[in-house]
Structures are given as structure tokens and as C-alpha cells.
Design a protein around this motif. Structure first.
Motif, PDB file in Angstrom:
ATOM      1  N   ARG A 146      13.546  20.155  73.898  1.00 49.05           N
ATOM      2  CA  ARG A 146      13.496  20.976  72.924  1.00 49.05           C
ATOM      3  C   ARG A 146      12.782  20.592  71.922  1.00 49.05           C
ATOM      4  N   THR A 147      13.067  19.578  71.219  1.00 53.11           N
ATOM      5  CA  THR A 147      12.554  18.595  70.092  1.00 53.11           C
ATOM      6  C   THR A 147      10.994  18.164  70.348  1.00 53.11           C
ATOM      7  N   GLU A 148      10.892  17.852  71.654  1.00 56.87           N
ATOM      8  CA  GLU A 148       9.399  17.265  72.041  1.00 56.87           C
ATOM      9  C   GLU A 148       8.531  18.676  72.023  1.00 56.87           C
ATOM     10  N   MET A 149       9.249  19.825  72.450  1.00 50.58           N
ATOM     11  CA  MET A 149       8.260  20.919  72.496  1.00 50.58           C
ATOM     12  C   MET A 149       8.135  21.483  71.017  1.00 50.58           C
ATOM     13  N   LEU A 150       9.027  21.522  70.059  1.00 52.11           N
ATOM     14  CA  LEU A 150       8.914  22.162  68.846  1.00 52.11           C
ATOM     15  C   LEU A 150       7.840  21.290  68.118  1.00 52.11           C
ATOM     16  N   ARG A 151       7.419  20.030  68.592  1.00 49.21           N
ATOM     17  CA  ARG A 151       6.404  19.486  67.771  1.00 49.21           C
ATOM     18  C   ARG A 151       4.976  20.203  67.733  1.00 49.21           C
ATOM     19  N   MET A 152       4.939  21.123  68.579  1.00 53.75           N
ATOM     20  CA  MET A 152       3.388  21.953  68.547  1.00 53.75           C
ATOM     21  C   MET A 152       3.685  22.923  67.831  1.00 53.75           C
ATOM     22  N   ASP A 153       4.878  23.253  67.289  1.00 59.00           N
ATOM     23  CA  ASP A 153       4.857  24.614  66.570  1.00 59.00           C
ATOM     24  C   ASP A 153       4.227  24.363  65.160  1.00 59.00           C
ATOM     25  N   GLY A 154       3.026  25.433  64.943  1.00 54.60           N
ATOM     26  CA  GLY A 154       2.274  25.526  63.898  1.00 54.60           C
ATOM     27  C   GLY A 154       1.327  24.396  63.855  1.00 54.60           C
ATOM     28  N   THR A 197      13.349  23.226  84.269  1.00 56.23           N
ATOM     29  CA  THR A 197      14.634  22.675  84.757  1.00 56.23           C
ATOM     30  C   THR A 197      14.505  20.884  84.433  1.00 56.23           C
ATOM     31  N   LEU A 198      15.530  20.504  84.132  1.00 57.88           N
ATOM     32  CA  LEU A 198      15.350  19.031  83.806  1.00 57.88           C
ATOM     33  C   LEU A 198      16.062  18.256  85.011  1.00 57.88           C
ATOM     34  N   ALA A 199      15.618  16.837  84.968  1.00 61.40           N
ATOM     35  CA  ALA A 199      16.132  15.951  86.168  1.00 61.40           C
ATOM     36  C   ALA A 199      17.700  15.736  85.298  1.00 61.40           C
ATOM     37  N   ASP A 200      17.811  15.564  84.243  1.00 59.33           N
ATOM     38  CA  ASP A 200      18.937  15.509  83.711  1.00 59.33           C
ATOM     39  C   ASP A 200      19.439  16.385  82.346  1.00 59.33           C
ATOM     40  N   PRO A 201      20.083  17.260  82.566  1.00 61.58           N
ATOM     41  CA  PRO A 201      20.385  18.310  81.640  1.00 61.58           C
ATOM     42  C   PRO A 201      21.090  17.797  80.324  1.00 61.58           C
ATOM     43  N   ALA A 202      21.276  16.537  80.171  1.00 65.39           N
ATOM     44  CA  ALA A 202      21.596  15.839  78.997  1.00 65.39           C
ATOM     45  C   ALA A 202      20.479  15.669  78.341  1.00 65.39           C
ATOM     46  N   ASP A 203      19.253  15.687  78.520  1.00 64.79           N
ATOM     47  CA  ASP A 203      18.007  15.671  77.890  1.00 64.79           C
ATOM     48  C   ASP A 203      17.674  17.235  77.125  1.00 64.79           C
ATOM     49  N   ARG A 204      18.329  18.059  77.480  1.00 65.82           N
ATOM     50  CA  ARG A 204      17.857  19.344  76.715  1.00 65.82           C
ATOM     51  C   ARG A 204      17.644  19.346  75.094  1.00 65.82           C
ATOM     52  N   ASP A 205      18.320  18.732  74.451  1.00 66.86           N
ATOM     53  CA  ASP A 205      17.746  18.444  72.883  1.00 66.86           C
ATOM     54  C   ASP A 205      16.557  17.785  72.831  1.00 66.86           C
ATOM     55  N   ARG A 206      16.393  16.660  73.585  1.00 68.16           N
ATOM     56  CA  ARG A 206      15.420  15.921  73.366  1.00 68.16           C
ATOM     57  C   ARG A 206      14.065  16.479  73.869  1.00 68.16           C
ATOM     58  N   ALA A 227       5.425  14.168  78.129  1.00 66.71           N
ATOM     59  CA  ALA A 227       6.611  13.625  77.980  1.00 66.71           C
ATOM     60  C   ALA A 227       7.645  14.764  78.603  1.00 66.71           C
ATOM     61  N   VAL A 228       7.201  16.071  78.503  1.00 66.65           N
ATOM     62  CA  VAL A 228       8.389  16.846  79.288  1.00 66.65           C
ATOM     63  C   VAL A 228       8.289  16.655  80.715  1.00 66.65           C
ATOM     64  N   LEU A 229       6.950  16.581  81.381  1.00 70.83           N
ATOM     65  CA  LEU A 229       7.216  16.211  82.767  1.00 70.83           C
ATOM     66  C   LEU A 229       7.773  15.186  83.142  1.00 70.83           C
ATOM     67  N   ALA A 230       7.980  13.959  82.491  1.00 70.08           N
ATOM     68  CA  ALA A 230       8.748  12.973  82.668  1.00 70.08           C
ATOM     69  C   ALA A 230      10.154  13.405  82.712  1.00 70.08           C
ATOM     70  N   MET A 231      10.629  14.025  82.021  1.00 66.02           N
ATOM     71  CA  MET A 231      12.053  14.595  82.064  1.00 66.02           C
ATOM     72  C   MET A 231      12.389  15.734  83.029  1.00 66.02           C
ATOM     73  N   MET A 232      11.404  16.500  83.718  1.00 71.99           N
ATOM     74  CA  MET A 232      11.545  17.687  84.431  1.00 71.99           C
ATOM     75  C   MET A 232      11.887  17.375  85.784  1.00 71.99           C
ATOM     76  N   SER A 233      12.425  18.113  86.540  1.00 74.24           N
ATOM     77  CA  SER A 233      12.781  18.332  87.994  1.00 74.24           C
ATOM     78  C   SER A 233      12.006  19.564  88.465  1.00 74.24           C
ATOM     79  N   GLY A 234      11.650  20.679  87.498  1.00 78.03           N
ATOM     80  CA  GLY A 234      10.794  21.582  88.095  1.00 78.03           C
ATOM     81  C   GLY A 234      10.659  22.522  86.977  1.00 78.03           C
ATOM     82  N   ALA A 235       9.714  23.619  87.287  1.00 82.25           N
ATOM     83  CA  ALA A 235       9.384  24.615  86.227  1.00 82.25           C
ATOM     84  C   ALA A 235       8.559  25.706  86.795  1.00 82.25           C
TER      85      ALA A 235
END
Length: 98
Positions: free
Chosen positions: A20-28, A9-18, A78-86
Motif C-alpha cells: 500500500r505504501t509503495e502504491m501511494l508513492r504515485m499519489d499526486g 493478491t500478494l505472495a505474503d499477505p503480511a506485505d499488505r502495508d508495504r 516493486a509491487v510485482l515482486a510482492m504479488m502472486s496475482g492480479a
């Protein structure tokens, strides 16, 4: 096979794409990772998370190595800085296609 699932859960839902992009950096990019999937929630609701991250690992040892991997540590910060919860759940499956 070990599965790691995170609902974010993000503090600002407008950060969804950002986020997602950050998480995808780990793929492969991390040994032992079978696959990585990030999905953005398409429905709102009182209990709805904004994103879900699912990673699958060869085994629990590969997952534990990921927890300390430098790329994961960087992405996590980076994700923790955007999160409000998980919420997370980890489990083992015998049949990776099942």
C-alpha cells in the motif's frame, strides 16, 4: 474520465502495508491523475484479493502516459515482486461523481 482498477493478491499477505505504501508513492505525482485510492481488504475468503488500487484519469491519453511514466514503472516493479496475482479493469465514466 478513465478509471483503472487493480486487485492485487500478494505472495505474503503480511506485505499488505508495504505494498500500500509503495502504491501511494504515485499519489499526486503523475500528470493527468485525478485521484488515487488504495484499500486493504478487511475480509478473507477463497477469492479475496489483498489490496485494491483505483486511479482516475482526466482521459485515456493521460492513463496511457502513466503506463510509461518512470515512477509508475518503478512502483509496478516493486509491487510485482510482492504479488502472486492480479486482475485489472479499465473503464470510462461520463460523470466523475456518479
Amino acid at each position: 474520465m478513465h478509471v483503472h482498477l487493480v486487485l492485487v493478491t500478494l505472495a505474503d499477505p503480511a506485505d499488505r502495508d508495504r505494498c500500500r505504501t509503495e502504491m501511494l508513492r504515485m499519489d499526486g505525482a503523475i500528470d493527468g491523475m485525478v485521484d488515487l485510492t488504495v484499500v486493504v481488504n478487511e475480509c478473507d475468503g477463497e477469492y479475496a484479493a489483498d489490496l485494491a488500487l483505483r486511479t482516475r484519469w482526466e482521459d485515456i491519453e493521460a492513463y496511457r502516459a502513466y503506463e510509461r511514466h518512470p515512477l509508475h514503472t518503478e512502483v509496478r516493479a516493486a509491487v510485482l515482486a510482492m504479488m502472486s496475482g492480479a486482475a485489472t479493469i479499465d473503464y470510462t465514466i461520463e460523470d466523475p461523481d456518479g
